[in-house]
Design a protein around this motif. Structure first.
Motif, mmCIF file in Angstrom:
data_model
loop_
_atom_site.group_PDB
_atom_site.id
_atom_site.type_symbol
_atom_site.label_atom_id
_atom_site.label_comp_id
_atom_site.label_asym_id
_atom_site.label_seq_id
_atom_site.Cartn_x
_atom_site.Cartn_y
_atom_site.Cartn_z
ATOM 1 N N LYS A 1 0.830 -1.200 0.000
ATOM 2 C CA LYS A 1 0.000 0.000 0.000
ATOM 3 C C LYS A 1 0.868 1.255 0.000
ATOM 4 O O LYS A 1 1.868 1.342 0.702
ATOM 5 C CB LYS A 1 -0.914 -0.004 1.226
ATOM 6 C CG LYS A 1 -1.906 1.157 1.268
ATOM 7 C CD LYS A 1 -2.838 1.039 2.450
ATOM 8 C CE LYS A 1 -3.842 2.176 2.480
ATOM 9 N NZ LYS A 1 -4.771 2.061 3.643
ATOM 10 N N GLY A 2 0.440 2.233 -0.794
ATOM 11 C CA GLY A 2 1.152 3.499 -0.867
ATOM 12 C C GLY A 2 2.109 3.587 -2.031
ATOM 13 O O GLY A 2 2.524 4.686 -2.425
ATOM 14 N N ASN A 3 2.476 2.431 -2.608
ATOM 15 C CA ASN A 3 3.353 2.420 -3.767
ATOM 16 C C ASN A 3 2.540 2.563 -5.049
ATOM 17 O O ASN A 3 1.360 2.194 -5.098
ATOM 18 C CB ASN A 3 4.156 1.115 -3.825
ATOM 19 C CG ASN A 3 5.221 1.049 -2.761
ATOM 20 O OD1 ASN A 3 6.355 1.461 -2.971
ATOM 21 N ND2 ASN A 3 4.872 0.513 -1.598
ATOM 22 N N LEU A 4 3.168 3.085 -6.087
ATOM 23 C CA LEU A 4 2.497 3.258 -7.368
ATOM 24 C C LEU A 4 1.959 1.928 -7.868
ATOM 25 O O LEU A 4 2.690 0.944 -7.942
ATOM 26 C CB LEU A 4 3.490 3.835 -8.385
ATOM 27 C CG LEU A 4 2.921 4.166 -9.771
ATOM 28 C CD1 LEU A 4 1.913 5.310 -9.672
ATOM 29 C CD2 LEU A 4 4.060 4.548 -10.727
ATOM 30 N N GLY A 5 0.669 1.894 -8.175
ATOM 31 C CA GLY A 5 0.050 0.688 -8.704
ATOM 32 C C GLY A 5 -0.515 -0.252 -7.655
ATOM 33 O O GLY A 5 -1.053 -1.310 -7.996
ATOM 34 N N PRO B 1 0.125 7.995 -14.896
ATOM 35 C CA PRO B 1 0.361 9.198 -15.699
ATOM 36 C C PRO B 1 1.107 8.825 -16.974
ATOM 37 O O PRO B 1 1.824 7.828 -17.032
ATOM 38 C CB PRO B 1 1.236 10.062 -14.769
ATOM 39 C CG PRO B 1 1.838 9.104 -13.784
ATOM 40 C CD PRO B 1 0.828 8.019 -13.603
ATOM 41 N N GLU B 2 0.922 9.620 -18.009
ATOM 42 C CA GLU B 2 1.558 9.323 -19.292
ATOM 43 C C GLU B 2 3.069 9.278 -19.134
ATOM 44 O O GLU B 2 3.672 10.098 -18.450
ATOM 45 C CB GLU B 2 1.170 10.386 -20.328
ATOM 46 C CG GLU B 2 -0.297 10.318 -20.740
ATOM 47 C CD GLU B 2 -0.601 11.269 -21.877
ATOM 48 O OE1 GLU B 2 0.367 11.828 -22.442
ATOM 49 O OE2 GLU B 2 -1.786 11.452 -22.196
ATOM 50 N N SER B 3 3.646 8.279 -19.755
ATOM 51 C CA SER B 3 5.093 8.113 -19.670
ATOM 52 C C SER B 3 5.581 7.394 -20.915
ATOM 53 O O SER B 3 4.886 6.546 -21.478
ATOM 54 C CB SER B 3 5.475 7.305 -18.419
ATOM 55 O OG SER B 3 6.849 7.002 -18.422
ATOM 56 N N GLU B 4 6.788 7.759 -21.360
ATOM 57 C CA GLU B 4 7.384 7.077 -22.501
ATOM 58 C C GLU B 4 8.033 5.765 -22.090
ATOM 59 O O GLU B 4 8.389 4.950 -22.942
ATOM 60 C CB GLU B 4 8.424 7.990 -23.173
ATOM 61 C CG GLU B 4 7.823 9.256 -23.781
ATOM 62 C CD GLU B 4 8.856 10.116 -24.450
ATOM 63 O OE1 GLU B 4 10.047 9.744 -24.411
ATOM 64 O OE2 GLU B 4 8.486 11.164 -25.012
ATOM 65 N N GLU C 1 8.999 -0.802 -16.318
ATOM 66 C CA GLU C 1 10.013 0.076 -15.742
ATOM 67 C C GLU C 1 9.381 1.064 -14.772
ATOM 68 O O GLU C 1 9.964 1.381 -13.726
ATOM 69 C CB GLU C 1 10.756 0.821 -16.853
ATOM 70 C CG GLU C 1 11.652 -0.070 -17.695
ATOM 71 C CD GLU C 1 12.484 0.728 -18.672
ATOM 72 O OE1 GLU C 1 12.867 1.864 -18.333
ATOM 73 O OE2 GLU C 1 12.751 0.214 -19.775
ATOM 74 N N VAL C 2 8.200 1.571 -15.103
ATOM 75 C CA VAL C 2 7.514 2.525 -14.222
ATOM 76 C C VAL C 2 7.172 1.872 -12.879
ATOM 77 O O VAL C 2 7.315 2.475 -11.815
ATOM 78 C CB VAL C 2 6.232 3.061 -14.892
ATOM 79 C CG1 VAL C 2 5.449 3.943 -13.927
ATOM 80 C CG2 VAL C 2 6.583 3.835 -16.156
ATOM 81 N N LEU C 3 6.736 0.610 -12.948
ATOM 82 C CA LEU C 3 6.333 -0.099 -11.733
ATOM 83 C C LEU C 3 7.491 -0.810 -11.035
ATOM 84 O O LEU C 3 7.300 -1.371 -9.952
ATOM 85 C CB LEU C 3 5.253 -1.133 -12.057
ATOM 86 C CG LEU C 3 3.859 -0.627 -12.382
ATOM 87 C CD1 LEU C 3 2.913 -1.808 -12.598
ATOM 88 C CD2 LEU C 3 3.322 0.266 -11.267
ATOM 89 N N THR D 1 8.680 -10.878 -14.296
ATOM 90 C CA THR D 1 7.472 -10.068 -14.093
ATOM 91 C C THR D 1 7.639 -8.691 -14.726
ATOM 92 O O THR D 1 6.755 -8.203 -15.444
ATOM 93 C CB THR D 1 7.189 -9.927 -12.586
ATOM 94 O OG1 THR D 1 6.879 -11.214 -12.043
ATOM 95 C CG2 THR D 1 6.034 -8.979 -12.324
ATOM 96 N N ILE D 2 8.767 -8.059 -14.458
ATOM 97 C CA ILE D 2 9.040 -6.734 -15.025
ATOM 98 C C ILE D 2 9.142 -6.813 -16.541
ATOM 99 O O ILE D 2 8.638 -5.939 -17.271
ATOM 100 C CB ILE D 2 10.321 -6.151 -14.410
ATOM 101 C CG1 ILE D 2 10.112 -5.897 -12.910
ATOM 102 C CG2 ILE D 2 10.717 -4.854 -15.117
ATOM 103 C CD1 ILE D 2 11.380 -5.500 -12.163
ATOM 104 N N GLU D 3 9.769 -7.867 -17.045
ATOM 105 C CA GLU D 3 9.908 -8.047 -18.489
ATOM 106 C C GLU D 3 8.537 -8.168 -19.156
ATOM 107 O O GLU D 3 8.281 -7.565 -20.207
ATOM 108 C CB GLU D 3 10.748 -9.286 -18.790
ATOM 109 C CG GLU D 3 10.971 -9.528 -20.279
ATOM 110 C CD GLU D 3 11.759 -10.800 -20.555
ATOM 111 O OE1 GLU D 3 11.783 -11.234 -21.723
ATOM 112 O OE2 GLU D 3 12.352 -11.361 -19.616
#
Length: 214
Positions: A28-32, A89-92, A97-99, A156-158
């Motif tokens: 909880k509190g982390n992005l996603g 939020p929009e990201s390239e 990688e964002v998560l 998972t990240i891949e």
């Protein structure tokens, strides 16, 4: 701490020597974390606190394959669900990688719970603590556990970083199944290499922990 976090603490701590946290966990509190919370599904089968196989010469690979595939399917189901429900939020950058920091945070907390089980394993207060040779085996098991769990995180990240991950689902199902199967095999090899007394005293300690948690 909410009911979800308490339940997850209970689930993860019970199965730490096995294949815990099959669905993706983001604290909880982390992005996603909201999407991960919504998409979390526990194993339908009983959490494993004992060896699957009868002895080290006769590893039950068929039963392991069943558990491993269910774990892999849960992991992919939760990943697909997160992709369908995630609002970022929009990201390239790719979603993986964002998560990545959030997934790493969950990974570190999972390992924190694993260490709680590890302390039970190494405790000298049990009737039959590990012998020096068994301690050496335990360190080998810990290294295998850490390597496999890290590979599951990397995979998972891949998967989340792919442009069209669901098109590669079958390939990743095989890969995840392989890693979960490897973890089960390594766990059984370790459990079944212990003396009967050490093995019994450890599993009894885990059982008591489960009863206390319930």
């Amino acid at each position: 701490m909410g009911r979800f976090q308490l339940y997850l603490l209970f689930l993860v701590s019970l199965g730490a020597s096995g294949i815990h946290s099959h669905s993706v966990w983001i604290p909880k509190g982390n992005l996603g974390w909201e999407a991960a919370n919504k998409c979390y599904i526990p194993l339908s089968k009983e959490t494993l606190t004992k060896a699957i196989s009868p002895n080290i010469q006769n590893l039950d690979r068929a039963k392991m394959a069943i558990y491993a595939k269910e774990s892999a399917e849960l992991r992919l189901n939760s990943l697909d669900c997160i992709l369908d429900n995630l609002k970022l939020p929009e990201s390239e950058l790719p979603i993986g990688e964002v998560l990545s920091p959030s997934l790493e945070s969950g990974f570190q907390l999972e390992e924190h719970f694993f260490q709680a089980e590890w302390r039970i394993l190494l405790s000298e207060s049990r009737p039959y603590p590990l012998t020096p040779s068994e301690l050496s085996l335990a360190k080998q098991w810990l290294e295998s556990h850490n390597e496999i769990k890290r590979e599951i995180l990397n995979l998972t990240i891949e998967y989340l970083s792919l442009k069209n991950p669901k098109s590669k689902r079958d390939r990743f199902l095989d890969l995840f199944t392989g890693y979960y199967g490897s973890m089960l095999r390594e766990k059984d090899k370790f459990y079944l290499s212990l003396s009967i007394e050490s093995y019994t005293s450890y599993t009894e300690a885990l059982k008591q922990r489960k009863e206390t948690s319930e």
